[in-house]
Enzyme design. Structure first.
Site, PDB file in Angstrom:
ATOM      1  N   ASN A  11      32.400  74.251  36.979  1.00  0.00           N
ATOM      2  CA  ASN A  11      33.631  73.477  36.813  1.00  0.00           C
ATOM      3  C   ASN A  11      34.498  74.158  35.745  1.00  0.00           C
ATOM      4  O   ASN A  11      34.049  74.336  34.608  1.00  0.00           O
ATOM      5  CB  ASN A  11      33.256  72.044  36.412  1.00  0.00           C
ATOM      6  CG  ASN A  11      34.466  71.172  36.180  1.00  0.00           C
ATOM      7  OD1 ASN A  11      35.418  71.577  35.540  1.00  0.00           O
ATOM      8  ND2 ASN A  11      34.417  69.952  36.683  1.00  0.00           N
ATOM      9  N   ASP A  13      37.556  73.155  34.674  1.00  0.00           N
ATOM     10  CA  ASP A  13      38.602  72.272  34.128  1.00  0.00           C
ATOM     11  C   ASP A  13      38.969  72.608  32.684  1.00  0.00           C
ATOM     12  O   ASP A  13      40.128  72.558  32.286  1.00  0.00           O
ATOM     13  CB  ASP A  13      38.149  70.806  34.138  1.00  0.00           C
ATOM     14  CG  ASP A  13      38.034  70.233  35.543  1.00  0.00           C
ATOM     15  OD1 ASP A  13      38.463  70.904  36.497  1.00  0.00           O
ATOM     16  OD2 ASP A  13      37.501  69.117  35.668  1.00  0.00           O
ATOM     17  N   HIS A  14      37.934  72.910  31.887  1.00  0.00           N
ATOM     18  CA  HIS A  14      38.213  73.018  30.451  1.00  0.00           C
ATOM     19  C   HIS A  14      38.789  74.369  30.043  1.00  0.00           C
ATOM     20  O   HIS A  14      39.236  74.522  28.907  1.00  0.00           O
ATOM     21  CB  HIS A  14      36.984  72.612  29.646  1.00  0.00           C
ATOM     22  CG  HIS A  14      36.688  71.155  29.884  1.00  0.00           C
ATOM     23  ND1 HIS A  14      37.629  70.176  29.637  1.00  0.00           N
ATOM     24  CD2 HIS A  14      35.618  70.526  30.420  1.00  0.00           C
ATOM     25  CE1 HIS A  14      37.131  69.000  29.994  1.00  0.00           C
ATOM     26  NE2 HIS A  14      35.918  69.181  30.479  1.00  0.00           N
ATOM     27  N   HIS A  47      38.939  69.636  39.018  1.00  0.00           N
ATOM     28  CA  HIS A  47      39.359  68.235  39.131  1.00  0.00           C
ATOM     29  C   HIS A  47      40.860  68.155  38.865  1.00  0.00           C
ATOM     30  O   HIS A  47      41.312  68.387  37.747  1.00  0.00           O
ATOM     31  CB  HIS A  47      38.577  67.410  38.098  1.00  0.00           C
ATOM     32  CG  HIS A  47      38.827  65.936  38.168  1.00  0.00           C
ATOM     33  ND1 HIS A  47      38.161  65.046  37.364  1.00  0.00           N
ATOM     34  CD2 HIS A  47      39.655  65.189  38.924  1.00  0.00           C
ATOM     35  CE1 HIS A  47      38.573  63.813  37.630  1.00  0.00           C
ATOM     36  NE2 HIS A  47      39.491  63.878  38.568  1.00  0.00           N
ATOM     37  N   ARG A  49      43.432  65.891  38.119  1.00  0.00           N
ATOM     38  CA  ARG A  49      43.580  64.495  37.701  1.00  0.00           C
ATOM     39  C   ARG A  49      45.005  64.022  37.949  1.00  0.00           C
ATOM     40  O   ARG A  49      45.947  64.826  37.946  1.00  0.00           O
ATOM     41  CB  ARG A  49      43.236  64.343  36.215  1.00  0.00           C
ATOM     42  CG  ARG A  49      41.792  64.680  35.901  1.00  0.00           C
ATOM     43  CD  ARG A  49      41.466  64.341  34.459  1.00  0.00           C
ATOM     44  NE  ARG A  49      41.355  62.917  34.278  1.00  0.00           N
ATOM     45  CZ  ARG A  49      40.205  62.255  34.152  1.00  0.00           C
ATOM     46  NH1 ARG A  49      39.058  62.894  34.167  1.00  0.00           N
ATOM     47  NH2 ARG A  49      40.208  60.954  33.995  1.00  0.00           N
ATOM     48  N   ARG A  53      46.083  66.531  33.326  1.00  0.00           N
ATOM     49  CA  ARG A  53      45.842  66.893  31.928  1.00  0.00           C
ATOM     50  C   ARG A  53      45.197  68.267  31.795  1.00  0.00           C
ATOM     51  O   ARG A  53      45.289  68.900  30.771  1.00  0.00           O
ATOM     52  CB  ARG A  53      44.993  65.830  31.225  1.00  0.00           C
ATOM     53  CG  ARG A  53      43.543  65.841  31.580  1.00  0.00           C
ATOM     54  CD  ARG A  53      42.768  64.788  30.827  1.00  0.00           C
ATOM     55  NE  ARG A  53      43.222  63.433  31.148  1.00  0.00           N
ATOM     56  CZ  ARG A  53      42.483  62.347  30.941  1.00  0.00           C
ATOM     57  NH1 ARG A  53      41.292  62.443  30.385  1.00  0.00           N
ATOM     58  NH2 ARG A  53      42.917  61.151  31.289  1.00  0.00           N
ATOM     59  N   HIS A  54      44.479  68.713  32.825  1.00  0.00           N
ATOM     60  CA  HIS A  54      43.956  70.089  32.738  1.00  0.00           C
ATOM     61  C   HIS A  54      44.374  70.900  33.968  1.00  0.00           C
ATOM     62  O   HIS A  54      45.329  71.661  33.911  1.00  0.00           O
ATOM     63  CB  HIS A  54      42.462  70.144  32.411  1.00  0.00           C
ATOM     64  CG  HIS A  54      41.577  69.113  33.032  1.00  0.00           C
ATOM     65  ND1 HIS A  54      41.505  68.921  34.383  1.00  0.00           N
ATOM     66  CD2 HIS A  54      40.709  68.230  32.479  1.00  0.00           C
ATOM     67  CE1 HIS A  54      40.635  67.974  34.632  1.00  0.00           C
ATOM     68  NE2 HIS A  54      40.131  67.512  33.506  1.00  0.00           N
ATOM     69  N   GLU A  74      37.562  68.070  43.068  1.00  0.00           N
ATOM     70  CA  GLU A  74      37.262  66.725  42.552  1.00  0.00           C
ATOM     71  C   GLU A  74      38.551  65.930  42.511  1.00  0.00           C
ATOM     72  O   GLU A  74      39.564  66.415  41.998  1.00  0.00           O
ATOM     73  CB  GLU A  74      36.718  66.824  41.134  1.00  0.00           C
ATOM     74  CG  GLU A  74      35.240  66.920  41.064  1.00  0.00           C
ATOM     75  CD  GLU A  74      34.779  66.848  39.617  1.00  0.00           C
ATOM     76  OE1 GLU A  74      35.448  66.205  38.794  1.00  0.00           O
ATOM     77  OE2 GLU A  74      33.768  67.470  39.325  1.00  0.00           O
ATOM     78  N   THR A 105      35.007  61.716  33.336  1.00  0.00           N
ATOM     79  CA  THR A 105      34.582  60.748  34.340  1.00  0.00           C
ATOM     80  C   THR A 105      33.367  60.017  33.782  1.00  0.00           C
ATOM     81  O   THR A 105      32.299  60.586  33.687  1.00  0.00           O
ATOM     82  CB  THR A 105      34.238  61.482  35.644  1.00  0.00           C
ATOM     83  OG1 THR A 105      35.267  62.424  35.895  1.00  0.00           O
ATOM     84  CG2 THR A 105      34.126  60.536  36.800  1.00  0.00           C
ATOM     85  N   GLU A 155      26.892  62.958  44.792  1.00  0.00           N
ATOM     86  CA  GLU A 155      26.624  63.660  43.539  1.00  0.00           C
ATOM     87  C   GLU A 155      26.164  62.616  42.532  1.00  0.00           C
ATOM     88  O   GLU A 155      26.906  61.680  42.217  1.00  0.00           O
ATOM     89  CB  GLU A 155      27.878  64.391  43.045  1.00  0.00           C
ATOM     90  CG  GLU A 155      27.601  65.118  41.732  1.00  0.00           C
ATOM     91  CD  GLU A 155      28.641  66.165  41.378  1.00  0.00           C
ATOM     92  OE1 GLU A 155      29.232  66.769  42.291  1.00  0.00           O
ATOM     93  OE2 GLU A 155      28.849  66.368  40.172  1.00  0.00           O
ATOM     94  N   HIS A 198      27.255  66.224  35.429  1.00  0.00           N
ATOM     95  CA  HIS A 198      27.938  65.573  34.311  1.00  0.00           C
ATOM     96  C   HIS A 198      27.086  65.640  33.044  1.00  0.00           C
ATOM     97  O   HIS A 198      26.021  65.035  32.974  1.00  0.00           O
ATOM     98  CB  HIS A 198      28.326  64.118  34.570  1.00  0.00           C
ATOM     99  CG  HIS A 198      29.360  63.653  33.592  1.00  0.00           C
ATOM    100  ND1 HIS A 198      30.703  63.848  33.775  1.00  0.00           N
ATOM    101  CD2 HIS A 198      29.233  63.072  32.382  1.00  0.00           C
ATOM    102  CE1 HIS A 198      31.364  63.385  32.737  1.00  0.00           C
ATOM    103  NE2 HIS A 198      30.493  62.917  31.874  1.00  0.00           N
ATOM    104  N   GLY A 199      27.594  66.392  32.097  1.00  0.00           N
ATOM    105  CA  GLY A 199      26.965  66.465  30.780  1.00  0.00           C
ATOM    106  C   GLY A 199      25.788  67.420  30.676  1.00  0.00           C
ATOM    107  O   GLY A 199      25.188  67.537  29.603  1.00  0.00           O
TER     108      GLY A 199
HETATM  109  N1  PXP Z   1      30.591  66.425  38.458  1.00  0.00           N
HETATM  110  C1  PXP Z   1      31.613  65.543  38.433  1.00  0.00           C
HETATM  111  C2  PXP Z   1      31.827  64.690  39.620  1.00  0.00           C
HETATM  112  C3  PXP Z   1      32.472  65.445  37.307  1.00  0.00           C
HETATM  113  O1  PXP Z   1      33.480  64.556  37.305  1.00  0.00           O
HETATM  114  C4  PXP Z   1      32.259  66.310  36.225  1.00  0.00           C
HETATM  115  C5  PXP Z   1      33.179  66.251  35.057  1.00  0.00           C
HETATM  116  O2  PXP Z   1      34.430  66.712  35.428  1.00  0.00           O
HETATM  117  C6  PXP Z   1      31.202  67.235  36.314  1.00  0.00           C
HETATM  118  C7  PXP Z   1      30.373  67.255  37.423  1.00  0.00           C
HETATM  119  C8  PXP Z   1      30.934  68.239  35.241  1.00  0.00           C
HETATM  120  O3  PXP Z   1      30.612  67.595  34.056  1.00  0.00           O
HETATM  121  P1  PXP Z   1      30.530  68.442  32.727  1.00  0.00           P
HETATM  122  O4  PXP Z   1      31.877  69.031  32.487  1.00  0.00           O
HETATM  123  O5  PXP Z   1      30.122  67.442  31.716  1.00  0.00           O
HETATM  124  O6  PXP Z   1      29.485  69.496  32.968  1.00  0.00           O
END
Ligand code: PXP
Length: 249
Positions: A11, A13-14, A47, A49, A53-54, A74, A105, A155, A198-199
Site C-alpha cells: 500500500n 498511500d503514505h 486508497h 479517499r 488526503r493522500h 481501496e 480505516t 480482507e 492493517h497495522g
Molecule cells: N488493508 C486495508 C483495507 C486498509 O484500509 C489498509 C489501510 O489503508 C491496509 C490494508 C494497510 O494498513 P497499514 O497501512 O496499516 O499497513
C-alpha cells in the site's frame, strides 16, 4: 509447511501523504509502486479517499497505466468511487468504511447492516470484471454475510491483533490471532478467498502470514515507515522474507 505463496500487496498511500505535506509532486507514489514491484511486491494497493488526503485521482490513473502487477483499488462504497472504479477498471476493488474524521480505516465494513447499500455496488463492480473484496472484522457471522453478498474475497481486519501485539499483551494477541484464524478457516470453507491487513509490521506479520488460508496481505504504513531508515526496496524484501519464513516454518 504452507506451500502456496502468499501475495504481498504494498500500500503506497503514505508516500502520497508525504508528498501532500508540501504540495507538489515529490515523492511520487508511482515511483514507489514500481520500486516495490521490483523488490518483490505482488500487487499495489492504493486508497482514493473521499477527501483525497493522500492518493489523488491522477495517481490511480497513472498506476493503472504503468503497473505490471494487479492494482487493488481501496474505496468507500459510494457512487463517486464506484464510478471511478468503473472508468479505471482496476484488477480489484476493496470496499472499506470511510469517515472523514478518522486517521485511517479503523474498523471493518458493516456488511450486515449495510447489505442493501452494498448489494448493487458489489454487483456493478463485479459485472465490470473487477474482483470485489470486503474489508471486514474477522468474525464467522461476517464471513457468512460476505458469502451471501456474493463477494469473492474478504480482507480480514488485523488492527486489533496488531494493537495487542504492539502493546506486548500476549494474552490479547493470542486471542485476536485466534479470532483471525477462526474467521479465515470459516471463510475458506465457505469458498471465500481470504486476505488480511492493517497495522502489520515485520514484527507482527509472522503468525498471520502462517495461516494457510490467507492468500494475500496488504501492508502499507510499516513499510513506508521502515523505508525511512532502510529504503523501500529493503523494507519490502524484509517483509517478504518474514512472510516466507512464517509460511515455511
Ligand atoms: N488493508 C486495508 C483495507 C486498509 O484500509 C489498509 C489501510 O489503508 C491496509 C490494508 C494497510 O494498513 P497499514 O497501512 O496499516 O499497513
Amino acid at each position: 509447511m504452507t506451500s502456496e505463496k502468499q501475495r504481498l500487496g504494498v500500500n503506497i498511500d503514505h508516500v502520497a501523504t508525504v508528498r501532500n505535506a508540501r504540495g507538489g509532486d515529490y515523492p511520487d507514489p508511482l515511483r514507489a509502486a514500481l520500486l516495490a514491484v521490483e523488490a518483490g511486491a505482488d500487487g499495489i494497493t492504493a486508497h482514493l479517499r473521499e477527501d483525497r488526503r493522500h492518493i489523488r485521482d491522477a495517481d490511480i490513473a497513472a498506476l493503472r497505466r504503468r503497473l505490471s502487477v494487479p492494482l487493488n483499488f481501496e474505496m468507500a462504497a459510494t457512487d463517486e468511487m464506484v464510478g471511478i472504479a468503473l472508468d479505471t477498471r482496476p484488477h480489484a476493488a476493496c470496499l472499506v468504511p470511510e469517515k472523514r474524521e478518522e486517521r485511517t480505516t479503523e474498523g471493518g465494513l458493516d456488511i450486515i447492516g449495510g447489505r442493501d447499500h452494498l448489494t448493487p455496488r458489489i454487483r456493478a463492480l463485479s459485472e465490470a470484471g473487477i474482483r470485489v473484496s470486503l474489508f471486514v472484522e474477522p468474525e464467522p457471522a461476517v464471513m457468512e454475510a460476505a458469502r451471501a453478498l456474493g463477494a469473492p474475497v474478504v480482507e480480514l481486519h488485523t488492527g486489533s491483533y496488531c494493537e495487542a501485539a504492539l502493546e506486548d499483551d500476549a494474552a490479547r494477541t493470542a486471542q485476536e490471532l485466534a479470532r483471525i484464524r477462526r474467521a479465515a478457516e470459516h471463510g475458506a470453507v465457505l469458498g471465500l478467498e481470504i486476505h488480511a491487513g492493517h497495522g502489520l509490521t515485520v514484527g507482527s506479520v509472522g503468525p498471520v502470514a502462517a495461516l494457510p488460508q490467507i492468500r494475500e496481505l496488504n501492508i502499507g504504513h510499516a513499510l513506508i515507515a521502515d523505508a525511512i531508515f532502510k529504503g523501500l526496496a529493503l523494507a519490502v524484501r524484509d517483509m517478504r522474507a518474514a512472510m516466507d519464513r512464517a509460511r515455511s516454518a
